[in-house]
Design a protein around this motif. Structure first.
Motif, PDB file in Angstrom:
ATOM      1  N   ASP A  70       0.824  -1.206   0.000  1.00 55.50           N
ATOM      2  CA  ASP A  70       0.000   0.000   0.000  1.00 55.50           C
ATOM      3  C   ASP A  70       0.866   1.267   0.000  1.00 55.50           C
ATOM      4  O   ASP A  70       0.561   2.234  -0.690  1.00 55.50           O
ATOM      5  N   GLN A  71       1.961   1.225   0.753  1.00 52.21           N
ATOM      6  CA  GLN A  71       2.869   2.379   0.792  1.00 52.21           C
ATOM      7  C   GLN A  71       3.510   2.592  -0.579  1.00 52.21           C
ATOM      8  O   GLN A  71       3.684   3.730  -1.024  1.00 52.21           O
ATOM      9  N   GLU A  72       3.887   1.524  -1.246  1.00 50.56           N
ATOM     10  CA  GLU A  72       4.486   1.629  -2.570  1.00 50.56           C
ATOM     11  C   GLU A  72       3.491   2.185  -3.585  1.00 50.56           C
ATOM     12  O   GLU A  72       3.854   2.993  -4.433  1.00 50.56           O
ATOM     13  N   GLU A  73       2.259   1.765  -3.495  1.00 51.54           N
ATOM     14  CA  GLU A  73       1.240   2.234  -4.421  1.00 51.54           C
ATOM     15  C   GLU A  73       0.902   3.715  -4.179  1.00 51.54           C
ATOM     16  O   GLU A  73       0.537   4.422  -5.112  1.00 51.54           O
ATOM     17  N   ALA A  74       1.046   4.173  -2.949  1.00 47.71           N
ATOM     18  CA  ALA A  74       0.721   5.556  -2.606  1.00 47.71           C
ATOM     19  C   ALA A  74       1.795   6.523  -3.116  1.00 47.71           C
ATOM     20  O   ALA A  74       1.549   7.715  -3.210  1.00 47.71           O
ATOM     21  N   LYS A  75       2.961   6.018  -3.447  1.00 53.83           N
ATOM     22  CA  LYS A  75       4.052   6.906  -3.916  1.00 53.83           C
ATOM     23  C   LYS A  75       3.788   7.436  -5.298  1.00 53.83           C
ATOM     24  O   LYS A  75       3.247   6.982  -6.163  1.00 53.83           O
TER      25      LYS A  75
END
Length: 75
Positions: A70-75
């Protein structure tokens, strides 16, 4: 267990003389031995199957992995 001084060819000839059930038994023993020798991870298979904390650990790993995704997708 005594050691016999037989060649591989002699052992093969002896196994060929066994009935089908005997051949299957020899095959199972050899297969198990080869699997255990070739892949050291097999020895650990099922080690935690009765551990009640194992499922919790897997759930924690999955949640952490999802959070990282989720953190990677939010970047």
């Amino acid at each position: 267990m005594p050691t016999l001084d037989l060649t591989v060819e002699q052992v093969i000839m002896l196994v060929q003389q066994l009935p089908l059930e005997g051949k299957k038994a020899v095959f199972k023993v050899l297969q198990k031995e080869l699997i255990n020798q070739e892949n050291p991870w097999i020895k650990l298979a099922g080690k935690y199957q009765d551990d009640p904390q194992f499922e919790e650990m897997l759930a924690y790993i999955e949640a952490d992995r999802q959070e990282l995704n989720d953190q990677e997708e939010a970047k």
